[in-house]
Design a protein around this motif. Structure first.
Motif, PDB file in Angstrom:
ATOM      1  N   LEU A 213      45.681  40.488 -55.595  1.00 60.60           N
ATOM      2  CA  LEU A 213      44.708  40.069 -56.578  1.00 60.60           C
ATOM      3  C   LEU A 213      45.538  39.678 -57.687  1.00 60.60           C
ATOM      4  O   LEU A 213      44.983  38.520 -57.535  1.00 60.60           O
ATOM      5  N   ASP A 214      46.949  39.797 -57.933  1.00 62.33           N
ATOM      6  CA  ASP A 214      47.901  38.753 -58.223  1.00 62.33           C
ATOM      7  C   ASP A 214      47.248  37.510 -57.374  1.00 62.33           C
ATOM      8  O   ASP A 214      48.382  36.992 -58.203  1.00 62.33           O
ATOM      9  N   LYS A 215      48.122  37.339 -56.282  1.00 62.58           N
ATOM     10  CA  LYS A 215      48.480  36.614 -55.351  1.00 62.58           C
ATOM     11  C   LYS A 215      46.916  35.552 -55.684  1.00 62.58           C
ATOM     12  O   LYS A 215      46.781  34.415 -55.681  1.00 62.58           O
ATOM     13  N   ILE A 216      45.524  36.076 -55.236  1.00 63.24           N
ATOM     14  CA  ILE A 216      44.450  35.820 -56.049  1.00 63.24           C
ATOM     15  C   ILE A 216      44.590  34.692 -57.211  1.00 63.24           C
ATOM     16  O   ILE A 216      43.903  33.715 -57.199  1.00 63.24           O
ATOM     17  N   LEU A 217      44.976  35.300 -58.373  1.00 63.37           N
ATOM     18  CA  LEU A 217      45.020  35.155 -59.807  1.00 63.37           C
ATOM     19  C   LEU A 217      46.038  33.283 -59.597  1.00 63.37           C
ATOM     20  O   LEU A 217      45.779  32.299 -60.118  1.00 63.37           O
ATOM     21  N   VAL A 218      47.042  33.694 -58.233  1.00 64.67           N
ATOM     22  CA  VAL A 218      47.955  32.930 -58.890  1.00 64.67           C
ATOM     23  C   VAL A 218      47.189  31.590 -58.323  1.00 64.67           C
ATOM     24  O   VAL A 218      47.396  29.806 -58.614  1.00 64.67           O
ATOM     25  N   PHE A 219      46.198  31.916 -57.193  1.00 64.36           N
ATOM     26  CA  PHE A 219      45.661  30.864 -56.157  1.00 64.36           C
ATOM     27  C   PHE A 219      44.877  30.129 -57.171  1.00 64.36           C
ATOM     28  O   PHE A 219      44.317  28.458 -57.183  1.00 64.36           O
ATOM     29  N   TYR A 220      43.839  30.710 -57.647  1.00 65.29           N
ATOM     30  CA  TYR A 220      43.356  30.032 -58.771  1.00 65.29           C
ATOM     31  C   TYR A 220      44.489  29.473 -59.498  1.00 65.29           C
ATOM     32  O   TYR A 220      43.626  28.633 -59.541  1.00 65.29           O
ATOM     33  N   THR A 221      44.887  29.656 -60.024  1.00 70.98           N
ATOM     34  CA  THR A 221      45.789  28.817 -61.515  1.00 70.98           C
ATOM     35  C   THR A 221      46.219  27.369 -60.570  1.00 70.98           C
ATOM     36  O   THR A 221      46.440  26.764 -60.947  1.00 70.98           O
ATOM     37  N   LEU A 222      46.952  28.044 -59.512  1.00 69.99           N
ATOM     38  CA  LEU A 222      47.431  26.503 -58.389  1.00 69.99           C
ATOM     39  C   LEU A 222      46.373  25.554 -58.597  1.00 69.99           C
ATOM     40  O   LEU A 222      46.809  24.329 -58.211  1.00 69.99           O
TER      41      LEU A 222
END
Length: 241
Positions: A213-222
């Motif tokens: 989930l943290d990495k998915i949010l990073v993916f969205y941020t990028l």
């Protein structure tokens, strides 16, 4: 001119003592802001409980091009939620998804495919009896198809890293920290590919789920301009642990 539209509530802001401005993703006009007068009065025709996070609406609206705030003539919930408002975990998931959606599509123009995906997914989530903790992760990864940055799932055997900045597998260790190792990348892609009704087949621990989930949010941020920081998932992680 009056138009019949479907809508998904994303944000409600106080406008005066008894009025609000509600931001709604519509199927015909994309994101729109509607001023609703008297909504806080006891005998209001439109009730505040109809304007909660991701409530699904049928509306009759006035629409003027190049106008920032529109007006609503009629509104009703369709379908009326059976479980989301009464289940703490479902409510928390919806509040979290609402925050991500608002940050991701606030400038979105009309896109009926995007609208239908969100509308149908939330309606399905309300109908199911057993909550699958993979739902919100899978929902967000599938949403990237409509936002224009879905992950490239193709991989050669030597490609053991998934680069979140590039959105694809690579054989070389990225020079930044925004990547996944193969085991987590396989889970990431499975959440993206597996239909919502089959996500219970994806087995992962709470620790891996929180990590992804943290990495998915990073993916969205990028990949989303001015995405900012999401806060509501912290409460959700506590409830699902």
């Amino acid at each position: 001119m009056l138009h019949k539209v479907r809508g998904i509530v994303l944000k409600t802001t106080n406008y005066s003592e008894s009025s609000v401005v509600v931001q709604v993703l519509t199927d015909k006009f994309g994101m729109q802001s509607y001023l609703i007068n008297g909504v806080k009065k006891p005998k209001a025709k439109i009730k505040m409980n109809m304007l909660q996070s991701l409530h699904l609406l049928d509306m009759v609206v006035y629409h003027k091009a190049n106008t920032n705030i529109q007006r609503i003539s009629e509104v009703r919930q369709t379908p009326v939620f059976k479980s989301i408002p009464y289940d703490m975990i479902k409510t928390s998931i919806v509040i979290f998804l609402n925050e991500v959606l608002y940050k991701s599509i606030r400038q979105q123009s009309a896109d009926e495919s995007l609208f239908d995906y969100i509308f149908n997914s939330i309606a399905w989530f309300d109908e199911i009896e057993e909550i699958n903790p993979n739902f919100h992760l899978s929902f967000l990864l599938k949403l990237t198809r409509f936002l224009g940055f879905s992950p490239n799932e193709k991989r050669r055997n030597d490609q053991i890293y998934f680069d979140l900045q590039e959105g694809e597998f690579t054989s070389r260790l990225p020079i930044h920290s925004n990547y996944l190792l193969l085991e987590d990348a396989i889970g990431f892609i499975s959440l993206f590919n597996t239909p919502l009704e089959k996500i219970s087949e994806i087995k992962m621990s709470n620790t891996q789920r929180r990590f992804l989930l943290d990495k998915i949010l990073v993916f969205y941020t990028l990949h989303t301009a001015s995405f900012g920081v999401v806060q509501s998932h912290k409460i959700l992680e506590t409830l699902l642990s």
